[in-house]
Design an enzyme around this catalytic site. Sequence first.
Site, PDB file in Angstrom:
ATOM      1  NE  ARG A  92      41.805  22.336  83.598  1.00 36.07           N
ATOM      2  CZ  ARG A  92      41.154  22.061  84.741  1.00 36.07           C
ATOM      3  NH1 ARG A  92      40.532  20.910  84.901  1.00 36.07           N
ATOM      4  NH2 ARG A  92      41.126  22.947  85.714  1.00 36.07           N
ATOM      5  CE1 TYR A 141      56.302  13.235  63.884  1.00 29.84           C
ATOM      6  CE2 TYR A 141      55.187  13.164  66.001  1.00 29.84           C
ATOM      7  CZ  TYR A 141      55.890  13.865  65.040  1.00 29.84           C
ATOM      8  OH  TYR A 141      56.168  15.191  65.233  1.00 29.84           O
ATOM      9  CG  ASP A 178      48.987   7.202  65.278  1.00 33.36           C
ATOM     10  OD1 ASP A 178      48.184   7.680  64.466  1.00 33.36           O
ATOM     11  OD2 ASP A 178      49.989   7.821  65.696  1.00 33.36           O
ATOM     12  CE  LYS A 201      50.762  15.491  60.989  1.00 31.16           C
ATOM     13  NZ  LYS A 201      50.718  15.686  62.403  1.00 31.16           N
TER      14      LYS A 201
HETATM   15  O1  P1T Z   1      51.823  16.641  65.653  1.00 31.32           O
HETATM   16  P1  P1T Z   1      50.754  16.056  66.529  1.00 31.32           P
HETATM   17  O2  P1T Z   1      49.385  16.539  66.214  1.00 31.32           O
HETATM   18  O3  P1T Z   1      51.093  16.159  67.986  1.00 31.32           O
HETATM   19  O4  P1T Z   1      50.671  14.485  66.185  1.00 31.32           O
HETATM   20  C1  P1T Z   1      51.723  13.597  66.437  1.00 31.32           C
HETATM   21  C2  P1T Z   1      51.653  12.434  65.478  1.00 31.32           C
HETATM   22  C3  P1T Z   1      51.157  11.229  65.913  1.00 31.32           C
HETATM   23  N1  P1T Z   1      51.050  10.152  65.099  1.00 31.32           N
HETATM   24  C4  P1T Z   1      51.434  10.227  63.810  1.00 31.32           C
HETATM   25  C5  P1T Z   1      51.306   9.025  62.941  1.00 31.32           C
HETATM   26  C6  P1T Z   1      51.933  11.425  63.294  1.00 31.32           C
HETATM   27  O5  P1T Z   1      52.297  11.451  62.002  1.00 31.32           O
HETATM   28  C7  P1T Z   1      52.072  12.563  64.140  1.00 31.32           C
HETATM   29  C8  P1T Z   1      52.641  13.844  63.666  1.00 31.32           C
HETATM   30  N2  P1T Z   1      53.415  13.709  62.504  1.00 31.32           N
HETATM   31  C9  P1T Z   1      54.078  14.715  61.867  1.00 31.32           C
HETATM   32  C10 P1T Z   1      54.107  15.986  62.295  1.00 31.32           C
HETATM   33  C11 P1T Z   1      54.790  14.297  60.647  1.00 31.32           C
HETATM   34  O6  P1T Z   1      55.175  15.156  59.817  1.00 31.32           O
HETATM   35  O7  P1T Z   1      54.973  13.083  60.460  1.00 31.32           O
END
Ligand code: P1T
Length: 379
Positions: free
Chosen positions: A46, A98, A170, A195
């Site tokens: 961890r 998001y 972000d 992503k």
């Molecule tokens: O899904 P996760 O890895 O927890 O990430 C969250 C997140 C944070 N910031 C942005 C700009 C994002 O697009 C996302 C996750 N977005 C999607 C799952 C989506 O389809 O837009």
Amino acid sequence: MKFNTKTIHGGQEHDKAYGAVMPPIYQTSTYAQSTPGGHKGYEYSRTHNPTRNALENAFASIENGNYGLAFGSGLAAIDAVIKLLKPGDEVVSTNDLYGGTYRLFTKIYEDFGIKFHFIGMENAENVDDYINDNTKLIWVETPTNPMLNIIDIKSIAATAKKHKVLLAVDNTFATPYLQQPLNLGADIVMHSATKYMGGHSDVVMGALVVKDKALAEQLYFIQNASGAVCGPQDSFLVLRGIKTLHVRMQRHCENGKAVAQYLASHPRVEQVYWPGFESHPNHEIAKAQMKDFGGMISFTTKGNNYDEAIKVVEKLKIFTLAESLGGVESLSGHPASMTHASIPKVEREKTGVVDSLIRLSVGIEDEEDLIKDLEQALG
Ligand code: P1T
């Protein structure tokens, strides 16, 4: 080192035991000690894991920071940033962001006494009006999800410095291939590494990168104390993904441009949101702060009709209808009912997330096939 070399070598060294070119997947939770505290720098996974550390060094390198941290998801990374705050603190955040980030802020952290102001930041001066003695953080997403607004990071960073508040960006949609927020004055860069960083739709992960040592120490403390880390297999996959980030992003941008131009000329399309158009309200900022315009596009169909938009996404074949973005394959999404459903309708419609809005993550397939797919779905 230039960016295209950093994606492959940045922060990396060959395995010390056997010279393996890729870091081994250290699938272990713990590490042998000869006497209490007698270990080789690793005690418990961890806290540290060599595969995760290799990835964290890569994150730091490509974002031009000094310290990288990997988490079990993008939201876990955002959660760690908000844990820097205390009840009574205030955050000024982008209003188009998001849906899951909005949900974390409003449904979890407002109950812990943190106040969020969601505002349009396309005009950077707006931010000043919402800063007071309790403000500790400015949260920026650019390009925004899903409206592809562009926020001037340098100007917002100047405001953050003036008021001595942290600026977190972000950078999920842009990736460091297109923009490097730390170079523009941000304190923290955040990614949903799920992503473009991973790039192959096979991992859920988050990342933070910072320059400042004291801030890094606070975040490492939270990472270890809260424990939302990612495993070594996933670390390996994202490290592999990063090695082709620059090549993939180049093609995402080329295909994105072709698709945006096609959509803009289609009689059944009402409006296309893509920062590469000269008519985009923030095009000049996009040109100044980004290397290219990315592969994310949103558009509305004529008549602002929910059923019409649903029909289009159902008919698309190469563009798979799915949550998420940034993988090699093209995806389509209907933000109002999918990624942004957790934002109340009145709030999301204020920023343009109407029922007819469709979001595309343009992949790296053949451009002609992508356009043919859109042609049959819109036709
Ligand atoms: O899904 P996760 O890895 O927890 O990430 C969250 C997140 C944070 N910031 C942005 C700009 C994002 O697009 C996302 C996750 N977005 C999607 C799952 C989506 O389809 O837009």
